[in-house]
Write a protein that holds these residues in place. Structure first.
Motif, PDB file in Angstrom:
ATOM      1  N   ASP A   1       0.833  -1.214   0.000  1.00 37.56           N
ATOM      2  CA  ASP A   1       0.000   0.000   0.000  1.00 37.56           C
ATOM      3  C   ASP A   1       0.861   1.255   0.000  1.00 37.56           C
ATOM      4  O   ASP A   1       0.559   2.234  -0.699  1.00 37.56           O
ATOM      5  CB  ASP A   1      -0.933   0.004   1.214  1.00 37.56           C
ATOM      6  CG  ASP A   1      -2.008  -1.076   1.137  1.00 37.56           C
ATOM      7  OD1 ASP A   1      -2.212  -1.631   0.039  1.00 37.56           O
ATOM      8  OD2 ASP A   1      -2.637  -1.352   2.179  1.00 37.56           O
ATOM      9  N   THR A   2       1.932   1.232   0.782  1.00 35.62           N
ATOM     10  CA  THR A   2       2.790   2.415   0.898  1.00 35.62           C
ATOM     11  C   THR A   2       3.412   2.801  -0.429  1.00 35.62           C
ATOM     12  O   THR A   2       3.305   3.947  -0.886  1.00 35.62           O
ATOM     13  CB  THR A   2       3.896   2.178   1.951  1.00 35.62           C
ATOM     14  OG1 THR A   2       3.303   1.988   3.229  1.00 35.62           O
ATOM     15  CG2 THR A   2       4.854   3.363   2.006  1.00 35.62           C
TER      16      THR A   2
ATOM     17  N   THR B   1       2.752   1.674  -3.494  1.00 33.15           N
ATOM     18  CA  THR B   1       1.764   1.910  -4.557  1.00 33.15           C
ATOM     19  C   THR B   1       1.227   3.334  -4.459  1.00 33.15           C
ATOM     20  O   THR B   1       1.095   4.031  -5.477  1.00 33.15           O
ATOM     21  CB  THR B   1       0.600   0.904  -4.457  1.00 33.15           C
ATOM     22  OG1 THR B   1       1.105  -0.422  -4.628  1.00 33.15           O
ATOM     23  CG2 THR B   1      -0.431   1.169  -5.531  1.00 33.15           C
ATOM     24  N   SER B   2       0.951   3.794  -3.249  1.00 35.24           N
ATOM     25  CA  SER B   2       0.428   5.152  -3.061  1.00 35.24           C
ATOM     26  C   SER B   2       1.453   6.216  -3.431  1.00 35.24           C
ATOM     27  O   SER B   2       1.096   7.329  -3.815  1.00 35.24           O
ATOM     28  CB  SER B   2      -0.023   5.357  -1.612  1.00 35.24           C
ATOM     29  OG  SER B   2       1.087   5.373  -0.725  1.00 35.24           O
ATOM     30  N   LEU B   3       2.737   5.877  -3.342  1.00 39.43           N
ATOM     31  CA  LEU B   3       3.795   6.820  -3.719  1.00 39.43           C
ATOM     32  C   LEU B   3       3.972   6.912  -5.232  1.00 39.43           C
ATOM     33  O   LEU B   3       4.646   7.814  -5.719  1.00 39.43           O
ATOM     34  CB  LEU B   3       5.122   6.413  -3.079  1.00 39.43           C
ATOM     35  CG  LEU B   3       5.255   6.655  -1.575  1.00 39.43           C
ATOM     36  CD1 LEU B   3       6.518   5.993  -1.038  1.00 39.43           C
ATOM     37  CD2 LEU B   3       5.262   8.143  -1.259  1.00 39.43           C
ATOM     38  N   GLY B   4       3.389   5.975  -5.970  1.00 36.98           N
ATOM     39  CA  GLY B   4       3.483   6.023  -7.421  1.00 36.98           C
ATOM     40  C   GLY B   4       4.442   5.023  -8.025  1.00 36.98           C
ATOM     41  O   GLY B   4       4.841   5.177  -9.187  1.00 36.98           O
TER      42      GLY B   4
ATOM     43  N   SER C   1       6.884   3.221   6.748  1.00 37.85           N
ATOM     44  CA  SER C   1       5.662   3.362   5.947  1.00 37.85           C
ATOM     45  C   SER C   1       4.839   4.560   6.398  1.00 37.85           C
ATOM     46  O   SER C   1       4.304   5.307   5.575  1.00 37.85           O
ATOM     47  CB  SER C   1       4.825   2.083   6.039  1.00 37.85           C
ATOM     48  OG  SER C   1       5.511   0.993   5.474  1.00 37.85           O
TER      49      SER C   1
ATOM     50  N   GLN D   1       4.044   7.720   3.885  1.00 39.82           N
ATOM     51  CA  GLN D   1       2.668   7.999   3.485  1.00 39.82           C
ATOM     52  C   GLN D   1       2.206   9.377   3.933  1.00 39.82           C
ATOM     53  O   GLN D   1       1.515  10.072   3.192  1.00 39.82           O
ATOM     54  CB  GLN D   1       1.738   6.919   4.058  1.00 39.82           C
ATOM     55  CG  GLN D   1       1.898   5.562   3.387  1.00 39.82           C
ATOM     56  CD  GLN D   1       0.721   4.652   3.647  1.00 39.82           C
ATOM     57  OE1 GLN D   1      -0.425   5.076   3.590  1.00 39.82           O
ATOM     58  NE2 GLN D   1       0.989   3.389   3.912  1.00 39.82           N
ATOM     59  N   GLN D   2       2.593   9.781   5.125  1.00 41.33           N
ATOM     60  CA  GLN D   2       2.063  11.017   5.699  1.00 41.33           C
ATOM     61  C   GLN D   2       2.895  12.252   5.353  1.00 41.33           C
ATOM     62  O   GLN D   2       2.363  13.363   5.347  1.00 41.33           O
ATOM     63  CB  GLN D   2       1.952  10.872   7.215  1.00 41.33           C
ATOM     64  CG  GLN D   2       0.975   9.798   7.666  1.00 41.33           C
ATOM     65  CD  GLN D   2       0.902   9.668   9.177  1.00 41.33           C
ATOM     66  OE1 GLN D   2       1.605  10.361   9.919  1.00 41.33           O
ATOM     67  NE2 GLN D   2       0.058   8.759   9.648  1.00 41.33           N
TER      68      GLN D   2
ATOM     69  N   ARG E   1       5.308  12.599   2.561  1.00 40.04           N
ATOM     70  CA  ARG E   1       6.038  12.278   1.332  1.00 40.04           C
ATOM     71  C   ARG E   1       6.644  13.496   0.649  1.00 40.04           C
ATOM     72  O   ARG E   1       7.554  13.344  -0.181  1.00 40.04           O
ATOM     73  CB  ARG E   1       5.104  11.566   0.354  1.00 40.04           C
ATOM     74  CG  ARG E   1       3.943  12.410  -0.137  1.00 40.04           C
ATOM     75  CD  ARG E   1       2.982  11.610  -0.978  1.00 40.04           C
ATOM     76  NE  ARG E   1       2.361  10.539  -0.205  1.00 40.04           N
ATOM     77  CZ  ARG E   1       1.587   9.611  -0.729  1.00 40.04           C
ATOM     78  NH1 ARG E   1       1.351   9.607  -2.020  1.00 40.04           N
ATOM     79  NH2 ARG E   1       1.040   8.702   0.032  1.00 40.04           N
TER      80      ARG E   1
ATOM     81  N   SER F   1       7.855  12.308  -4.105  1.00 47.52           N
ATOM     82  CA  SER F   1       6.541  12.790  -4.480  1.00 47.52           C
ATOM     83  C   SER F   1       6.630  13.362  -5.878  1.00 47.52           C
ATOM     84  O   SER F   1       7.507  14.175  -6.176  1.00 47.52           O
ATOM     85  CB  SER F   1       6.055  13.880  -3.520  1.00 47.52           C
ATOM     86  OG  SER F   1       4.838  14.445  -3.959  1.00 47.52           O
TER      87      SER F   1
END
Length: 280
Positions: free
Chosen positions: A69-70, A72-75, A228, A232-233, A235, A278
């Motif tokens: 999840d971490t 993937t959310s970063l791209g 993580s 996530q928080q 970036r 990011s």
């Protein structure tokens, strides 16, 4: 009068030459590619979609969803492998290092979670032959992995350390000895290059006693949880700043637990620019 006039004319020529010699002050943005090659840009480019491959090799299995999840959310394009042998780990790393897609991406991430020695990973093998961490890093250096040359290569490694014995030390020397040098000598193609082959690495290594897994087989890694959460928080902040704060969180954990439950985090990097994970 002629002498005075000639002196005046000479002064004018000197002044003109002086103006031509004086360096023109321009910003980095204005000067662009005319900057000397040894002056790095201020920040790594992180704009490709995806940002790069994130290879996760998890031989423990307690942090799967969190890690996927971490990143993937970063791209990142996450490629996840679980419960590999030492040979399997080496094979996957070699395949990923040779992927041509890297030339289209701006970075690479590898997360490795395994039992191991202080400087090796065992995978799921019962024997203590292990794969040296130095061998893993060399696979992604600029001469063996030119498609990632000049791009950030980030390694986050959680090792649950098993007591080393003489058999493991002997096998490590054999794996990390002449055999690897032969491979490098065949692949390396010396040539003009302004970026050192060992540049642009971030190597974050966390060690914990294997007793942690024996006491709580399903417990996630405190190090990977803190990492993580930070990624996530926060970036948009520089990665090195986040890692310093990660150290503080781990040390805070260590102050409240027994010796067998402590984590030891070690950071080494050769980054040449500011790195922010990011693309926005």
């Amino acid at each position: 009068m002629l002498q005075n006039g000639r002196r005046k004319e000479q002064r004018m020529v000197v002044e003109q030459l002086g103006i031509q010699r004086e360096p023109v002050k321009t910003s980095i943005q204005e000067s662009g590619t005319f900057l000397p090659q040894h002056i790095p840009e201020e920040r790594y480019r992180m704009q490709s979609k995806p940002l790069g491959i994130c290879l996760i090799i998890d031989c423990i299995g307690n942090d799967k969803d969190l890690l996927q999840d971490t990143f993937t959310s970063l791209g990142f394009e996450v490629q996840y492998f679980r419960y590999l042998s030492v040979d399997g780990i080496i094979q996957i790393l070699h395949q990923v290092a040779c992927m041509p897609q890297h030339q289209n991406y701006d970075s690479f991430v590898c997360v490795l979670v395994s039992r191991g020695g202080s400087q090796s990973v065992f995978g799921v093998d019962q024997t203590r032959s292990g794969c040296p961490l130095d061998q893993i890093r060399r696979m992604f250096m600029g001469d063996l992995c030119p498609s990632l040359l000049g791009k950030p290569k980030l390694f986050f490694i959680q090792i649950y350390v098993v007591s080393e014995d003489q058999q493991e030390v002997s096998s490590l020397l054999e794996v990390d000895g002449a055999g690897m040098n032969i491979v490098e000598s065949k692949v390396r193609q010396p040539g003009p290059c302004m970026v050192h082959r060992e540049a642009d690495f971030l190597w974050s290594l966390c060690r914990a006693d294997v007793a942690l897994l024996e006491q709580s087989p399903c417990s996630p890694s405190v190090y990977l949880q803190c990492l993580s959460q930070k990624l996530q928080q926060e970036r948009k902040r520089p990665l090195l700043d986040l890692h310093i704060e990660l150290h503080s969180k781990v040390y805070d954990w260590n102050s409240r637990v027994s010796a067998k439950e402590k984590y030891s985090v070690w950071l080494q990097h050769t980054l040449r620019k500011k790195l922010i994970l990011s693309c926005k």
